[in-house]
Design a protein around this motif. Structure first.
Motif, PDB file in Angstrom:
ATOM      1  N   ILE A  86       0.863  -1.177   0.000  1.00  0.00           N
ATOM      2  CA  ILE A  86       0.000   0.000   0.000  1.00  0.00           C
ATOM      3  C   ILE A  86       0.897   1.224   0.000  1.00  0.00           C
ATOM      4  N   ALA A  87       0.990   1.897  -1.138  1.00  0.00           N
ATOM      5  CA  ALA A  87       1.888   3.041  -1.272  1.00  0.00           C
ATOM      6  C   ALA A  87       1.379   3.886  -2.431  1.00  0.00           C
ATOM      7  N   LEU A  88       1.718   5.168  -2.396  1.00  0.00           N
ATOM      8  CA  LEU A  88       1.222   6.086  -3.417  1.00  0.00           C
ATOM      9  C   LEU A  88       1.611   5.636  -4.820  1.00  0.00           C
ATOM     10  N   GLU A  89       2.860   5.151  -4.965  1.00  0.00           N
ATOM     11  CA  GLU A  89       3.328   4.792  -6.306  1.00  0.00           C
ATOM     12  C   GLU A  89       2.615   3.571  -6.866  1.00  0.00           C
ATOM     13  N   ASN A  90       1.879   2.845  -6.013  1.00  0.00           N
ATOM     14  CA  ASN A  90       1.131   1.685  -6.494  1.00  0.00           C
ATOM     15  C   ASN A  90      -0.360   1.974  -6.702  1.00  0.00           C
ATOM     16  N   CYS A  91      -0.778   3.213  -6.492  1.00  0.00           N
ATOM     17  CA  CYS A  91      -2.172   3.576  -6.741  1.00  0.00           C
ATOM     18  C   CYS A  91      -2.410   3.781  -8.241  1.00  0.00           C
TER      19      CYS A  91
ATOM     20  N   GLU B  42       6.141  11.377  -2.343  1.00  0.00           N
ATOM     21  CA  GLU B  42       6.018  10.570  -1.125  1.00  0.00           C
ATOM     22  C   GLU B  42       6.731   9.259  -1.444  1.00  0.00           C
ATOM     23  N   GLY B  43       8.012   9.158  -1.092  1.00  0.00           N
ATOM     24  CA  GLY B  43       8.835   8.045  -1.546  1.00  0.00           C
ATOM     25  C   GLY B  43       8.986   8.165  -3.054  1.00  0.00           C
ATOM     26  N   LYS B  44       8.811   7.057  -3.755  1.00  0.00           N
ATOM     27  CA  LYS B  44       8.872   7.103  -5.225  1.00  0.00           C
ATOM     28  C   LYS B  44       7.556   7.604  -5.813  1.00  0.00           C
ATOM     29  N   GLY B  45       6.500   7.586  -4.994  1.00  0.00           N
ATOM     30  CA  GLY B  45       5.203   8.060  -5.461  1.00  0.00           C
ATOM     31  C   GLY B  45       5.182   9.568  -5.593  1.00  0.00           C
ATOM     32  N   CYS B  46       4.287  10.058  -6.428  1.00  0.00           N
ATOM     33  CA  CYS B  46       4.211  11.502  -6.665  1.00  0.00           C
ATOM     34  C   CYS B  46       2.754  11.894  -6.862  1.00  0.00           C
ATOM     35  N   ARG B  47       2.319  12.839  -6.063  1.00  0.00           N
ATOM     36  CA  ARG B  47       0.949  13.317  -6.095  1.00  0.00           C
ATOM     37  C   ARG B  47       0.984  14.708  -6.711  1.00  0.00           C
ATOM     38  N   MET B  48       0.136  14.957  -7.698  1.00  0.00           N
ATOM     39  CA  MET B  48       0.143  16.260  -8.352  1.00  0.00           C
ATOM     40  C   MET B  48      -1.251  16.867  -8.362  1.00  0.00           C
ATOM     41  N   PHE B  49      -1.302  18.157  -8.158  1.00  0.00           N
ATOM     42  CA  PHE B  49      -2.547  18.911  -8.313  1.00  0.00           C
ATOM     43  C   PHE B  49      -2.250  20.035  -9.307  1.00  0.00           C
ATOM     44  N   ILE B  50      -3.070  20.158 -10.334  1.00  0.00           N
ATOM     45  CA  ILE B  50      -2.931  21.291 -11.249  1.00  0.00           C
ATOM     46  C   ILE B  50      -4.318  21.856 -11.539  1.00  0.00           C
ATOM     47  N   ASP B  51      -4.355  23.125 -11.897  1.00  0.00           N
ATOM     48  CA  ASP B  51      -5.638  23.758 -12.212  1.00  0.00           C
ATOM     49  C   ASP B  51      -5.376  24.976 -13.091  1.00  0.00           C
TER      50      ASP B  51
END
Lengths: 257, 257
Positions: A86-91, B42-51
């Motif tokens: 469970i991790a962001l990169e796996n969503c 967040e670690g290798k994960g990446c969350r993006m918000f654009i508008d």
């Protein structure tokens, strides 16, 4: 496993109603608690929201439930982890660029024996079978059309072939779009509904919520909603047959050879 | 032109305070009204918000202002369009995958004479000089290291060289990160502050808001905030010299040769 939700329309439409029911399956009416995500195409642009929290308790999912973002191509996913922690990169959905367009992919299923070899153009960031499958699909169609984006008629057979190949290794329901083409593949479980004039009221299964689409639509509007299992209990959903790879355009499924 | 905001820390930290001041420049205290965006690793994960809406009136920016997302590498941008219309695909930051990691880029400046030739791996989706420059940077470092991700010491000179080349064509302030490396290049205007023990109170320039970091931090925390112009009026910001390409690590700038 996971659940999929897709929308393809002939005019930009918000997905708030469908997402309200879908998001409830991420911890309230079902146990897909291991993250969720949604991608909205707006022209060539693509807005994505992902979260490793359950959709039922994610503040970002709350924004998506209540803030109407209008789009013609939407892909959403709630996750119950089979491969990858469970991790962001796996969503899901996952996104890559191909031929100057973003491509977005979400998968429901499990491909335990899928170990593709190293690819030239795409590498997974996380460690799910799903992202690997997405990378192999893009790699295959990119290698098949080095000159650039082909017509749908030329692209479809290549996608069909790599889809069949991956499907042999497990369960492979997926949604795939570049904001113009919209593909949905049924391996075991996927259905859709077409909403068009005359519009009627629809009632969610997962929440006690009714929307009367006749009050919100123009007669020319047409919307296809694709989901793992039906989202409403007073409409007739069409079951997609196992092995079918549908192409949605302007809210209608085309069946190419 | 645009404004940049970056954060690099030794422990996951939220950017709510800095973003509160920064977002005010997108239509309230300044006129960067042509869209905005933010990326959180967040670690290798990446969350993006654009508008494509001004940050001051975007419901998505409101979520980012109030919902504490903890990250060690953050890149944000508010846009005043020079090249490319106001559209979602032209909002920064941009993201691509390289060597199995996401890379994120945002640019402040204008490169009127920049017309790179066709690239093998990366193509822009929108039509800004910024996204083209990002694609050329990734293309260059990928072609330079076909075997995979090099050490920072090997990567830096290649990034330095392509940065200098592009900088000759106009104004090229940028932030670039893969969630581990964090680069910030000053062409004309960029500054930073390091917050570390003993922590004190900080007061925003763009909003009448004070936060006492001594109440919110551990003694070992260290945070670098990088911005086009200072965000607070009671702290000493360090001006980055034109031509400097800094590498931030664990909240400190390294200066590599």
């Amino acid at each position: 496993m996971c659940q999929l939700l897709g929308m393809n329309c002939n005019t930009p439409t918000d997905i708030c109603f469908s997402f309200e029911g879908f998001a409830a399956r991420g911890g309230k009416t079902d146990d897909h608690r291991d993250g969720w995500g949604i991608a909205f195409f707006e022209g060539k642009g693509c807005r994505m929201f992902i979260d490793a929290k359950p959709s039922i308790s994610s503040p970002i999912a709350e924004l998506v439930r209540y803030y109407p973002i209008h789009s013609t191509h939407v892909i959403a996913h709630i996750r119950k982890a089979t491969q990858g922690e469970i991790a962001l990169e796996n969503c899901h959905p996952f996104r890559r660029e191909l031929w100057g367009r973003y491509w977005v992919f979400a998968h429901n299923g499990d491909l335990p024996e899928f170990h593709p070899t190293a690819m030239q153009y795409y590498q997974p960031v996380g460690n799910t079978d799903s992202e690997k499958a997405f990378c192999l699909i893009l790699e295959t169609i990119r290698q098949s059309f080095p000159e650039g984006r082909p017509s749908l008629e030329k692209l479809y057979p290549v996608l069909r072939e790599i889809t069949d190949k991956i499907s042999e290794l497990g369960i492979f329901n997926y949604l795939l779009s570049d904001g113009e083409y919209f593909f949905s593949h049924c391996s075991t479980k996927l259905c859709y509904i077409i909403r068009q004039a005359p519009f009627a009221a629809a009632h969610l299964i997962d929440q006690d919520l009714t929307v009367d689409f006749s009050e919100l639509t123009k007669p020319s509007d047409r919307v296809a909603v694709i989901a793992t299992t039906p989202l409403t209990d007073n409409e007739v959903w069409t079951i997609i047959k196992p092995g079918e790879l549908l192409t949605f355009q302007d809210g209608l499924p085309l069946q190419l050879a």
